[in-house]
Design a protein around this motif. Sequence first.
Motif, PDB file in Angstrom:
ATOM      1  N   ALA A 156       0.827  -1.211   0.000  1.00 47.87           N
ATOM      2  CA  ALA A 156       0.000   0.000   0.000  1.00 47.87           C
ATOM      3  C   ALA A 156       0.859   1.258   0.000  1.00 47.87           C
ATOM      4  N   ALA A 157       2.087   1.167   0.500  1.00 42.45           N
ATOM      5  CA  ALA A 157       2.957   2.337   0.582  1.00 42.45           C
ATOM      6  C   ALA A 157       3.560   2.699  -0.770  1.00 42.45           C
ATOM      7  N   GLU A 158       3.537   1.760  -1.723  1.00 35.64           N
ATOM      8  CA  GLU A 158       4.059   2.061  -3.054  1.00 35.64           C
ATOM      9  C   GLU A 158       3.134   3.060  -3.733  1.00 35.64           C
ATOM     10  N   PRO A 159       3.692   4.111  -4.300  1.00 39.43           N
ATOM     11  CA  PRO A 159       2.823   5.092  -4.968  1.00 39.43           C
ATOM     12  C   PRO A 159       2.194   4.477  -6.214  1.00 39.43           C
ATOM     13  N   PRO A 160       0.973   4.871  -6.533  1.00 37.62           N
ATOM     14  CA  PRO A 160       0.330   4.305  -7.714  1.00 37.62           C
ATOM     15  C   PRO A 160       1.042   4.769  -8.983  1.00 37.62           C
ATOM     16  N   PRO A 161       0.982   3.968 -10.038  1.00 36.18           N
ATOM     17  CA  PRO A 161       1.654   4.383 -11.279  1.00 36.18           C
ATOM     18  C   PRO A 161       0.978   5.617 -11.859  1.00 36.18           C
ATOM     19  N   PRO A 162       1.743   6.441 -12.557  1.00 39.82           N
ATOM     20  CA  PRO A 162       1.143   7.651 -13.122  1.00 39.82           C
ATOM     21  C   PRO A 162       0.079   7.296 -14.165  1.00 39.82           C
ATOM     22  N   ILE A 163      -0.963   8.093 -14.186  1.00 36.25           N
ATOM     23  CA  ILE A 163      -2.063   7.848 -15.109  1.00 36.25           C
ATOM     24  C   ILE A 163      -1.680   8.414 -16.473  1.00 36.25           C
ATOM     25  N   ARG A 164      -1.911   7.637 -17.519  1.00 38.58           N
ATOM     26  CA  ARG A 164      -1.569   8.066 -18.860  1.00 38.58           C
ATOM     27  C   ARG A 164      -2.533   9.156 -19.298  1.00 38.58           C
ATOM     28  N   ARG A 165      -1.966  10.270 -19.747  1.00 36.20           N
ATOM     29  CA  ARG A 165      -2.778  11.341 -20.296  1.00 36.20           C
ATOM     30  C   ARG A 165      -2.934  11.107 -21.785  1.00 36.20           C
ATOM     31  N   PRO A 166      -4.151  11.031 -22.296  1.00 35.82           N
ATOM     32  CA  PRO A 166      -4.313  10.778 -23.731  1.00 35.82           C
ATOM     33  C   PRO A 166      -3.805  11.963 -24.556  1.00 35.82           C
ATOM     34  N   THR A 167      -3.072  11.646 -25.604  1.00 30.47           N
ATOM     35  CA  THR A 167      -2.531  12.685 -26.474  1.00 30.47           C
ATOM     36  C   THR A 167      -3.173  12.585 -27.848  1.00 30.47           C
ATOM     37  N   ARG A 168      -3.102  13.680 -28.606  1.00 30.63           N
ATOM     38  CA  ARG A 168      -3.663  13.686 -29.948  1.00 30.63           C
ATOM     39  C   ARG A 168      -2.547  13.414 -30.943  1.00 30.63           C
ATOM     40  N   PRO A 169      -2.874  12.716 -32.041  1.00 25.17           N
ATOM     41  CA  PRO A 169      -1.834  12.455 -33.042  1.00 25.17           C
ATOM     42  C   PRO A 169      -1.421  13.749 -33.754  1.00 25.17           C
ATOM     43  N   THR A 170      -0.144  13.820 -34.101  1.00 25.43           N
ATOM     44  CA  THR A 170       0.363  15.008 -34.781  1.00 25.43           C
ATOM     45  C   THR A 170      -0.076  15.014 -36.247  1.00 25.43           C
ATOM     46  N   ARG A 171       0.067  16.150 -36.886  1.00 26.34           N
ATOM     47  CA  ARG A 171      -0.320  16.273 -38.294  1.00 26.34           C
ATOM     48  C   ARG A 171       0.545  15.352 -39.162  1.00 26.34           C
ATOM     49  N   ALA A 172       1.839  15.291 -38.878  1.00 22.76           N
ATOM     50  CA  ALA A 172       2.741  14.447 -39.667  1.00 22.76           C
ATOM     51  C   ALA A 172       2.378  12.973 -39.536  1.00 22.76           C
ATOM     52  N   SER A 173       2.006  12.554 -38.318  1.00 24.61           N
ATOM     53  CA  SER A 173       1.651  11.143 -38.147  1.00 24.61           C
ATOM     54  C   SER A 173       0.350  10.821 -38.877  1.00 24.61           C
ATOM     55  N   LYS A 174      -0.586  11.775 -38.909  1.00 26.99           N
ATOM     56  CA  LYS A 174      -1.823  11.559 -39.662  1.00 26.99           C
ATOM     57  C   LYS A 174      -1.510  11.431 -41.157  1.00 26.99           C
ATOM     58  N   GLU A 175      -0.637  12.311 -41.670  1.00 30.72           N
ATOM     59  CA  GLU A 175      -0.281  12.256 -43.090  1.00 30.72           C
ATOM     60  C   GLU A 175       0.422  10.955 -43.429  1.00 30.72           C
ATOM     61  N   ARG A 176       1.338  10.499 -42.562  1.00 29.94           N
ATOM     62  CA  ARG A 176       2.027   9.224 -42.796  1.00 29.94           C
ATOM     63  C   ARG A 176       1.034   8.076 -42.854  1.00 29.94           C
ATOM     64  N   ARG A 177       0.072   8.085 -41.940  1.00 28.58           N
ATOM     65  CA  ARG A 177      -0.935   7.022 -41.919  1.00 28.58           C
ATOM     66  C   ARG A 177      -1.768   7.034 -43.194  1.00 28.58           C
ATOM     67  N   LEU A 178      -2.192   8.219 -43.627  1.00 20.30           N
ATOM     68  CA  LEU A 178      -3.031   8.306 -44.816  1.00 20.30           C
ATOM     69  C   LEU A 178      -2.270   7.924 -46.083  1.00 20.30           C
ATOM     70  N   THR A 179      -0.992   8.323 -46.191  1.00 19.61           N
ATOM     71  CA  THR A 179      -0.215   7.935 -47.380  1.00 19.61           C
ATOM     72  C   THR A 179       0.022   6.432 -47.386  1.00 19.61           C
ATOM     73  N   ALA A 180       0.267   5.849 -46.223  1.00 15.43           N
ATOM     74  CA  ALA A 180       0.460   4.397 -46.156  1.00 15.43           C
ATOM     75  C   ALA A 180      -0.823   3.672 -46.554  1.00 15.43           C
ATOM     76  N   LYS A 181      -1.970   4.220 -46.125  1.00 13.51           N
ATOM     77  CA  LYS A 181      -3.249   3.604 -46.488  1.00 13.51           C
ATOM     78  C   LYS A 181      -3.491   3.666 -47.998  1.00 13.51           C
ATOM     79  N   SER A 182      -3.220   4.828 -48.597  1.00 15.41           N
ATOM     80  CA  SER A 182      -3.469   4.953 -50.031  1.00 15.41           C
ATOM     81  C   SER A 182      -2.501   4.086 -50.831  1.00 15.41           C
TER      82      SER A 182
END
Length: 140
Positions: A99-125
């Motif tokens: 119980a004395a161990e601190p809980p793990p940090p909660i993941r904050r959701p992040t938004r995908p960057t513009r470059a990652s969206k473009e990479r995904r769309l080019t890979a899809k096409s």
Amino acid sequence: MIIVTPNIALEDSELSFSFIRASGPGGQNVNKVATAVQMRFDVRGSPSFSDGVRQRLEKLAGSRLTLQGEIVITANRFRTQERNKADAIERLISLIAKAAEPPPPIRRPTRPTRASKERRLTAKSKRGTIKAGRGKPDDD
């Protein structure tokens, strides 16, 4: 004085022990001698914990926690009172240390960057054109 972590130590007076008869095999020894230990520890009344540790400890205790805020640990693994008492204390220490161990940090959701969206769309096409080229040739 029972030292659990460098920041948490329990006084011996905070623990109360009662000895009861153990169940199971053992012949006359079980019928005559009260070797099982029932240890009680008042979590809510203990000055040793911060509020966060106290809440995590109550949650970890589960069904071992009474309505009055006491943790009840029954130890009857061994044939002597001393070993059962040490086993109960050891189990309480491991529960408090967890119980004395601190809980793990909660993941904050992040938004995908513009470059990652473009990479995904080019890979899809690209993948789509590859799959489109697999069809039967047109009959012209």
